[in-house]
Design an enzyme around this catalytic site. Structure first.
Site, PDB file in Angstrom:
ATOM      1  N   ASP A   1       0.841  -1.188   0.000  1.00 45.17           N
ATOM      2  CA  ASP A   1       0.000   0.000   0.000  1.00 45.17           C
ATOM      3  C   ASP A   1       0.883   1.247   0.000  1.00 45.17           C
ATOM      4  OD1 ASP A   1       0.892   0.078   2.683  1.00 45.17           O
ATOM      5  OD2 ASP A   1      -0.879  -1.010   3.368  1.00 45.17           O
ATOM      6  N   SER A   2       0.479   2.288   0.726  1.00 49.99           N
ATOM      7  CA  SER A   2       1.182   3.571   0.670  1.00 49.99           C
ATOM      8  C   SER A   2       2.616   3.482   1.170  1.00 49.99           C
ATOM      9  CB  SER A   2       0.412   4.624   1.470  1.00 49.99           C
ATOM     10  OG  SER A   2       0.133   4.157   2.786  1.00 49.99           O
ATOM     11  N   ILE A   3       2.884   2.617   2.151  1.00 49.40           N
ATOM     12  CA  ILE A   3       4.246   2.466   2.651  1.00 49.40           C
ATOM     13  C   ILE A   3       5.152   1.948   1.541  1.00 49.40           C
ATOM     14  CG2 ILE A   3       5.708   1.245   4.302  1.00 49.40           C
ATOM     15  CD1 ILE A   3       4.011   3.375   5.591  1.00 49.40           C
TER      16      ILE A   3
ATOM     17  N   GLY B   1       5.852   4.793  -1.153  1.00 47.79           N
ATOM     18  CA  GLY B   1       6.682   5.935  -0.793  1.00 47.79           C
ATOM     19  C   GLY B   1       5.852   7.205  -0.688  1.00 47.79           C
TER      20      GLY B   1
ATOM     21  N   HIS C   1       3.498   9.172   7.266  1.00 48.23           N
ATOM     22  CA  HIS C   1       4.070   8.034   6.567  1.00 48.23           C
ATOM     23  C   HIS C   1       5.593   8.079   6.679  1.00 48.23           C
ATOM     24  CE1 HIS C   1       0.062   7.555   4.935  1.00 48.23           C
ATOM     25  NE2 HIS C   1       0.440   6.409   4.399  1.00 48.23           N
TER      26      HIS C   1
END
Length: 351
Positions: A142-144, A147, A327
């Site tokens: 996902d978003s991790i 980046g 994040h």
């Protein structure tokens, strides 16, 4: 040295020779739809590598949504922000042989991007494409994994800042692959989970809805593997979004969500095993609230006889989470990449 001449003379344009197919002049391992003279793509971090001789080069793109870095001989010489339909010229190089790399920086799942290859300047030539690397790693997440806002330097970002400060080319996956001299795919999609998305959004679609696609906004699209993508390692990091706080009206309880997540994760690992075969090592990442559930899934796969599935805990120690919306930052991605590269190097992949 001057960069970024977008308006070469008509004489220069007439003297270019277009290849019969873009894939004849570029090396890419990304999920692209090959249309011959152009390649279409949607996933973040897709890159195109080439070689040329001369004092400059044209980069042919048609994309009004994403940002790109152009790197010559390993140095970023241009960042193209939503370049549109253009040939972007890099000029003023020393006369000789060079390498070039064009990489998509951010994610634009609602749009299709098009790459039209490279064009030589007068007296120069586009050379045969670089050889592929022996190693291949696929990153799923996902978003991790994307980046998300990792070069922002702040947790407070509006939507425009998020677009400009997401750089998948310095995500932990891309950095890990470079440390291990591997080609890679970053198949990341922010906000999505295995069975539930962040805050319960779009309940009729999850990450698995999109995983098979090359073009994310085309329902039913299926990426056609040209037969050259055979990753020795696949890293899966999905679950942070599944276990965000439940919102009113969602049909889940904590126990039912956890059970559905473990079942879906097991099914997904089975699908990956079928897709890539027994020789591919699967790495399931434990992170945040999904940690124990992922561990249980890996143990179950091992108990069922699949010893090629491994668990890796994403250690958050030392991370500052200074990317957008808390994040991971670019600094964090470097730390994670170092830890992950060491772990992957320890696996029995015959590297």
């Amino acid at each position: 040295m001057t960069f970024g001449d977008r308006n070469p003379s008509p004489e220069r344009g007439r003297r270019q020779v277009a290849p019969d197919a873009v894939t004849e002049q570029v090396h890419t391992t990304g999920r692209v739809k090959d249309l011959g003279k152009t390649l279409q793509f949607s996933w973040p971090g897709v890159y195109f590598e080439g070689r040329f001789r001369g004092t400059g080069l044209g980069v042919v793109l048609d994309c009004a949504a994403a940002d790109y870095d152009v790197q010559v001989d390993g140095v970023t010489v241009a960042t193209l922000v939503t370049p549109g339909d253009t040939t972007h010229w890099i000029n003023g190089l020393r006369d000789g042989e060079h390498t070039v790399r064009v990489v998509k920086r951010n994610e634009t799942p609602g749009d299709i991007s098009t790459f039209g290859g490279f064009v030589a300047t007068p007296g120069g030539a586009v050379l045969s494409k670089p050889a592929p690397r022996d190693r291949q790693i696929e990153f799923i997440g996902d978003s991790i994994t994307v980046g998300y806002g990792n070069v922002s330097g702040t947790r407070d970002c509006d939507s425009e800042q998020l677009k400009r400060t997401t750089n998948t080319d310095v995500s932990h996956g891309a950095l890990t692959a470079r440390q291990l001299d591997a080609d890679y795919q970053i198949n990341g999609f922010s906000g999505l989970g295995m069975v539930r998305n962040v805050a319960g959004i779009t309940p009729d679609a999850t990450y698995r809805t999109y995983y098979d696609r090359a073009l994310l906004n085309v329902d039913g699209d299926v990426w056609q593997n040209p037969g050259t993508w055979r990753p020795q390692i696949v890293v899966v990091n999905l679950g942070s979004n599944d276990f965000t706080d439940l919102t009113p009206g969602e049909p889940w309880t904590h126990d039912s969500l956890a059970a559905a997540y473990r079942t879906a994760y097991d099914e997904f690992l089975r699908e990956l095993r079928t897709r890539y075969g027994a020789g591919t090592t699967l790495v399931a990442v434990g992170f945040d609230r999904n940690d124990e559930h992922v561990r249980q899934v890996v143990e179950a796969r091992n108990d069922a006889g699949d010893r090629g599935v491994h668990y890796w805990f994403l250690d958050q120690s030392g991370l500052d989470f200074l990317g957008c919306d808390q994040h991971t930052s670019a600094r964090d991605d470097q730390l994670i990449a170092g830890r992950l590269a060491r772990f992957l190097s320890s696996l029995p992949t015959k590297w």
